[in-house]
Design a protein around this motif. Structure first.
Motif, PDB file in Angstrom:
ATOM      1  N   GLU A  15       0.835  -1.209   0.000  1.00 14.54           N
ATOM      2  CA  GLU A  15       0.000   0.000   0.000  1.00 14.54           C
ATOM      3  C   GLU A  15       0.864   1.252   0.000  1.00 14.54           C
ATOM      4  OE1 GLU A  15      -0.351  -2.548   2.022  1.00 14.54           O
ATOM      5  OE2 GLU A  15      -2.265  -3.422   1.353  1.00 14.54           O
ATOM      6  N   VAL A  16       1.902   1.267   0.830  1.00 13.20           N
ATOM      7  CA  VAL A  16       2.788   2.441   0.883  1.00 13.20           C
ATOM      8  C   VAL A  16       3.499   2.630  -0.453  1.00 13.20           C
ATOM      9  CG1 VAL A  16       4.891   3.369   1.919  1.00 13.20           C
ATOM     10  CG2 VAL A  16       3.109   2.393   3.382  1.00 13.20           C
ATOM     11  N   PHE A  17       4.013   1.544  -1.029  1.00 13.56           N
ATOM     12  CA  PHE A  17       4.711   1.658  -2.310  1.00 13.56           C
ATOM     13  C   PHE A  17       3.763   2.160  -3.401  1.00 13.56           C
ATOM     14  CE2 PHE A  17       6.763  -0.391  -6.133  1.00 13.56           C
ATOM     15  CZ  PHE A  17       7.841   0.471  -6.163  1.00 13.56           C
ATOM     16  N   HIS A  18       2.528   1.689  -3.379  1.00  9.32           N
ATOM     17  CA  HIS A  18       1.515   2.165  -4.337  1.00  9.32           C
ATOM     18  C   HIS A  18       1.333   3.678  -4.210  1.00  9.32           C
ATOM     19  CE1 HIS A  18      -2.300   2.389  -6.578  1.00  9.32           C
ATOM     20  NE2 HIS A  18      -2.731   3.134  -5.575  1.00  9.32           N
ATOM     21  N   ASP A  19       1.216   4.180  -2.972  1.00  7.03           N
ATOM     22  CA  ASP A  19       1.009   5.613  -2.762  1.00  7.03           C
ATOM     23  C   ASP A  19       2.223   6.423  -3.216  1.00  7.03           C
ATOM     24  OD1 ASP A  19      -1.459   5.040  -1.751  1.00  7.03           O
ATOM     25  OD2 ASP A  19      -0.919   5.293   0.363  1.00  7.03           O
ATOM     26  N   ILE A  20       3.424   5.882  -3.000  1.00  2.00           N
ATOM     27  CA  ILE A  20       4.641   6.580  -3.443  1.00  2.00           C
ATOM     28  C   ILE A  20       4.661   6.707  -4.967  1.00  2.00           C
ATOM     29  CG2 ILE A  20       7.153   6.344  -3.645  1.00  2.00           C
ATOM     30  CD1 ILE A  20       7.134   5.165  -0.807  1.00  2.00           C
ATOM     31  N   ILE A  21       4.319   5.617  -5.652  1.00  2.00           N
ATOM     32  CA  ILE A  21       4.297   5.646  -7.118  1.00  2.00           C
ATOM     33  C   ILE A  21       3.259   6.653  -7.608  1.00  2.00           C
ATOM     34  CG2 ILE A  21       3.868   4.283  -9.208  1.00  2.00           C
ATOM     35  CD1 ILE A  21       6.454   3.590  -7.735  1.00  2.00           C
ATOM     36  N   GLU A  22       2.097   6.670  -6.985  1.00  2.00           N
ATOM     37  CA  GLU A  22       1.043   7.606  -7.381  1.00  2.00           C
ATOM     38  C   GLU A  22       1.498   9.047  -7.200  1.00  2.00           C
ATOM     39  OE1 GLU A  22      -2.318   6.931  -8.635  1.00  2.00           O
ATOM     40  OE2 GLU A  22      -1.033   5.226  -9.121  1.00  2.00           O
ATOM     41  N   GLU A  23       2.196   9.304  -6.104  1.00  2.30           N
ATOM     42  CA  GLU A  23       2.647  10.666  -5.804  1.00  2.30           C
ATOM     43  C   GLU A  23       3.656  11.170  -6.835  1.00  2.30           C
ATOM     44  OE1 GLU A  23       3.580  14.294  -4.004  1.00  2.30           O
ATOM     45  OE2 GLU A  23       1.950  12.944  -3.432  1.00  2.30           O
ATOM     46  N   LEU A  24       4.521  10.284  -7.315  1.00  4.64           N
ATOM     47  CA  LEU A  24       5.626  10.716  -8.173  1.00  4.64           C
ATOM     48  C   LEU A  24       5.346  10.595  -9.671  1.00  4.64           C
ATOM     49  CD1 LEU A  24       8.675   9.148  -6.260  1.00  4.64           C
ATOM     50  CD2 LEU A  24       7.740  11.456  -6.048  1.00  4.64           C
ATOM     51  N   SER A  25       4.371   9.816 -10.052  1.00  2.00           N
ATOM     52  CA  SER A  25       4.193   9.481 -11.468  1.00  2.00           C
ATOM     53  C   SER A  25       3.939  10.685 -12.355  1.00  2.00           C
ATOM     54  CB  SER A  25       3.057   8.462 -11.628  1.00  2.00           C
ATOM     55  OG  SER A  25       3.487   7.186 -11.198  1.00  2.00           O
ATOM     56  N   ASP A  26       3.171  11.644 -11.904  1.00  2.71           N
ATOM     57  CA  ASP A  26       2.819  12.790 -12.739  1.00  2.71           C
ATOM     58  C   ASP A  26       3.815  13.939 -12.630  1.00  2.71           C
ATOM     59  OD1 ASP A  26       0.569  11.493 -13.655  1.00  2.71           O
ATOM     60  OD2 ASP A  26      -0.717  12.274 -12.055  1.00  2.71           O
ATOM     61  N   ARG A  27       4.907  13.727 -11.914  1.00  2.00           N
ATOM     62  CA  ARG A  27       5.909  14.785 -11.727  1.00  2.00           C
ATOM     63  C   ARG A  27       7.003  14.680 -12.789  1.00  2.00           C
ATOM     64  NH1 ARG A  27       3.176  17.927  -8.056  1.00  2.00           N
ATOM     65  NH2 ARG A  27       2.313  16.600  -6.419  1.00  2.00           N
ATOM     66  N   ASN A  28       7.572  15.830 -13.132  1.00  7.50           N
ATOM     67  CA  ASN A  28       8.714  15.866 -14.041  1.00  7.50           C
ATOM     68  C   ASN A  28       9.883  16.477 -13.289  1.00  7.50           C
ATOM     69  OD1 ASN A  28      10.686  16.644 -15.941  1.00  7.50           O
ATOM     70  ND2 ASN A  28       9.178  16.644 -17.582  1.00  7.50           N
ATOM     71  N   PHE A  29      10.749  15.649 -12.746  1.00 10.31           N
ATOM     72  CA  PHE A  29      11.841  16.147 -11.917  1.00 10.31           C
ATOM     73  C   PHE A  29      13.037  16.598 -12.739  1.00 10.31           C
ATOM     74  CE2 PHE A  29       9.493  13.423  -8.954  1.00 10.31           C
ATOM     75  CZ  PHE A  29       9.338  14.307  -7.894  1.00 10.31           C
ATOM     76  N   THR A  30      13.233  16.017 -13.908  1.00  4.91           N
ATOM     77  CA  THR A  30      14.378  16.407 -14.735  1.00  4.91           C
ATOM     78  C   THR A  30      14.303  17.884 -15.093  1.00  4.91           C
ATOM     79  OG1 THR A  30      14.507  14.177 -15.651  1.00  4.91           O
ATOM     80  CG2 THR A  30      15.637  15.934 -16.851  1.00  4.91           C
ATOM     81  N   GLY A  31      13.113  18.367 -15.381  1.00  3.05           N
ATOM     82  CA  GLY A  31      12.957  19.768 -15.723  1.00  3.05           C
ATOM     83  C   GLY A  31      12.878  20.682 -14.535  1.00  3.05           C
ATOM     84  N   THR A  32      12.955  20.108 -13.325  1.00  2.00           N
ATOM     85  CA  THR A  32      12.725  20.898 -12.132  1.00  2.00           C
ATOM     86  C   THR A  32      13.997  21.481 -11.558  1.00  2.00           C
ATOM     87  OG1 THR A  32      10.770  19.643 -11.593  1.00  2.00           O
ATOM     88  CG2 THR A  32      11.819  20.791  -9.781  1.00  2.00           C
TER      89      THR A  32
END
Length: 669
Positions: A262-279
């Motif tokens: 459950e925790v790993f699922h929430d972590i993936i959900e939190e990060l999936s829509d982010r673009n860190f390379t451009g940040t």
């Protein structure tokens, strides 16, 4: 200070061509896609404008950069010999740019770049920091369209640092749910996951550019995000982690750090829509700061000696030592790899990308050691920025003196401060003091003609004892020694420690030592840094490379015999004849000449029925009333003070915890 590398203007021109080519500009004038000209303009109209601007004599800028597929000039580059004034080169570039209607100008002297947005008369900045290298075609157009200050990515994908901190906080909370301890354990787990995300973004960039992605499709982020809750953890544990260990075995542990689906699922959900390379250029560095700061709440963090070096300081120090392809660069206390990444970038931009050169760059250029688990994060960072990770190791550099003797051409580092070591017996000045051993380690690891830039805490410059002995060795066995004094608040909000840069070449000595005082670094200090136009770092860099007293910052010069007479002090104000920026030219005086220390400690508990006002002092409020207590409630001893007394906190006086007792609260103890 003599030039580290003596290059003629012709080689500076060659270097510019190489850098532009590496940035994607088409320098080959025989190519139909050419968008760079040397010593010429593309059109007759442009030639006439240059002729008119020079009194009928046709003169050309060194380089003109054009918008792709057009004859519209968008930038001018003016080259100068190493050591020549960039201000003069910039003015010359502006002289060519104005008649051509060119919006951007660059000046370059073989070491660093200065810039201007012509129409707004301001230096170019990305993410609040001055641009100190050439830029690609796309970034040039962004400066033209958006103005002299831009973000490294468009607003729709650019996070503010505060937004990143919110993401890190939520990730930390999730990792706590997974049973991971605060600090390095959570940071390590987050780095593993973030590395997968950043590698996926890198794969997408490579695919978009028509090259092969660095990871096979079965290890991509989408293989996780497309699965349901239970499948995600199972796939990570049974497929991704074993494969990542095969590819990067020295980086990842054998066991996946998270066991809760459950925790790993929430972590993936939190990060999936982010673009860190451009940040951000080093999102792992920001994460490192956050996880460590919050784990130790700003107190025990000092015990680790882990301070994240500001990027503008890193870039300045790299430019000071001017690393070249074929040289070995070493950071014995590399943390998350900031110095090594920047040195790698610096050389990579200036190197011709042949196969032998790329092999040297990736495998025989950067070397680092870190005692903490952040060593593997440094390796991750190097993979993300072009590799070079194979020579980064986890270990105690203090213990590895003999393995590193005379191996490196360049050392760049920010040593851990105020540490003790059991390995001092390996060094010429045996001591437990880590500050003394750090500098000895760097001296020992340099080749006979090697050069170094070391960020040291200010105490090293004047302390006696073993540090004083090391400082004498440093002074006697180096040449081209310069000290750059940095602002006290540079490392806030993490530490008030004041620092300076030691820059030198090993072997030999000089008759004069130059001290350069930096007051502004292009941004405000504290937790919320804001861009400001004032920046002394380029002038300090110019002074280190080509020593001069004629700079628009405070410069102090000390003769060799004068430094010997002070016990080899390298604190600049021991040699200041007048206080910088004072019109009265008052001589430096000791505060002890004007005040007298007084006051004896007493025990309020001896007067149990009396009420005492307990005062405090800090660097923001001055002297203030902390609390009132009856003598019977007070166990400590205090000094009685009166209105008008000068008081200070002996443990915090170095950051300004000093003040005068107001009359209305004096006399209370």
């Amino acid at each position: 200070m003599e030039r580290f590398t003596q290059r003629l203007e012709a080689s500076v021109i060659t270097s510019i061509c190489t850098q532009l080519n590496n940035l994607g500009w088409i320098v080959d004038e025989q190519s139909p896609e050419n968008n760079v000209t040397q010593q010429r303009a593309k059109t007759e109209v442009q030639k006439q404008r240059l002729k008119d601007a020079n009194g009928g004599v046709l003169k050309y800028p060194d380089f003109v950069l054009y918008e792709q597929g057009t004859s519209n000039p968008i930038a001018v580059i003016e080259a100068k010999r190493p050591g020549e004034s960039l201000e003069a080169a910039l003015n010359q570039a502006l002289h060519y740019a104005l008649p051509l209607g060119v919006p951007l100008v660059f000046a370059y002297n073989g070491t660093f770049v200065d810039t201007r947005h012509v129409f707004q008369s301001r230096a170019l900045k990305i993410d609040g920091e001055d641009v100190r290298q050439f830029i690609d075609h796309y970034t040039s157009l962004r400066f033209i369209n958006e103005g002299p200050e831009i973000l490294s990515a468009p607003n729709d994908v650019q996070f503010s640092r505060n937004e990143l901190i919110k993401i890190f906080k939520r990730q930390s909370d999730l990792l706590r749910e997974a049973g991971l301890q605060a600090g390095l354990e959570r940071f390590g787990a987050f780095s593993d996951i973030l590395f997968l995300k950043l590698m996926d973004e890198l794969c997408s960039i490579r695919e978009h550019g028509g090259s092969n992605p660095p990871l096979p499709s079965l290890l991509r982020w989408r293989e996780l995000s497309d699965r349901n809750t239970n499948e995600r953890l199972e796939y990570a544990q049974e497929v991704i982690w074993p494969k990542m260990n095969e590819l990067y075995g020295s980086i990842f542990g054998s066991d996946f750090p998270i066991q809760s689906a459950e925790v790993f699922h929430d972590i993936i959900e939190e990060l999936s829509d982010r673009n860190f390379t451009g940040t951000d250029s080093d999102v792992k560095g920001d994460a490192f700061e956050y996880f460590l700061k919050n784990a130790y709440q700003g107190i025990k963090i000092k015990d680790l000696g882990e301070y994240f070096t500001p990027r503008n300081i890193v870039r300045t120090m790299v430019s000071m030592v001017d690393p070249q392809i074929g040289e070995k660069i070493y950071d014995p206390f590399c943390g998350t790899g900031g110095f090594l990444i920047e040195a790698f970038r610096y050389i990579s931009l200036r190197a011709k990308k042949t196969e032998p050169v790329l092999n040297v760059l990736k495998n025989k250029t950067v070397y680092g050691c870190e005692i903490a688990n952040t060593a593997r994060v440094a390796k991750m960072n190097m993979i993300l920025y072009g590799d070079g990770n194979s020579n980064i190791t986890k270990g105690d550099s203090f213990a590895n003196r003999n393995q590193n003797l005379g191996k490196y051409d360049v050392i760049l580092t920010n040593p851990p401060y105020s540490q003790n070591t059991r390995h001092g017996n390996l060094y010429g000045i045996p001591t437990e003091d880590g500050d003394a051993i750090s500098v000895q380690h760097c001296l020992d690891a340099l080749k006979p003609d090697g050069r170094a830039a070391i960020l040291i805490k200010e105490d090293f410059l004047a302390d006696s004892g073993d540090i004083g002995k090391v400082r004498e060795i440093l002074f006697r066995t180096t040449k081209d020694l310069s000290i750059v004094s940095l602002p006290r608040r540079l490392f806030e909000p993490y530490t008030p420690t004041k620092t300076s840069i030691l820059c030198f070449r090993k072997r030999g000595n000089r008759t004069r030592t130059f001290f350069f005082v930096v007051k502004d670094v292009g941004h405000t200090f504290g937790a919320r840094k804001k861009s400001i136009p004032s920046n002394d770092l380029p002038f300090a860099l110019e002074g280190v490379i080509n020593p001069s007293e004629n700079l628009p910052i405070d410069v102090i010069v000390a003769e060799k015999d004068r430094i010997k007479s002070t016990g080899y002090s390298l604190w600049c104000y021991d040699y200041a004849e007048v206080l910088p920026h004072t019109s009265s030219a008052e001589r430096l005086q000791s505060l002890g000449n004007y005040i007298e220390q007084s006051g004896q400690k007493f025990s309020p508990s001896d007067s149990p029925d009396k009420t005492f006002r307990i005062l405090g002092v800090n660097n923001t409020d001055g002297v203030f009333q902390n609390e009132e207590k009856r003598g019977s409630e007070i166990k400590q001893r205090y000094i009685s003070v009166q209105g008008g007394d000068l008081v200070y906190n002996p443990h915090r006086v170095n950051v300004g915890s000093i003040g005068v007792v107001p009359d209305e609260i004096g006399g209370g103890g």
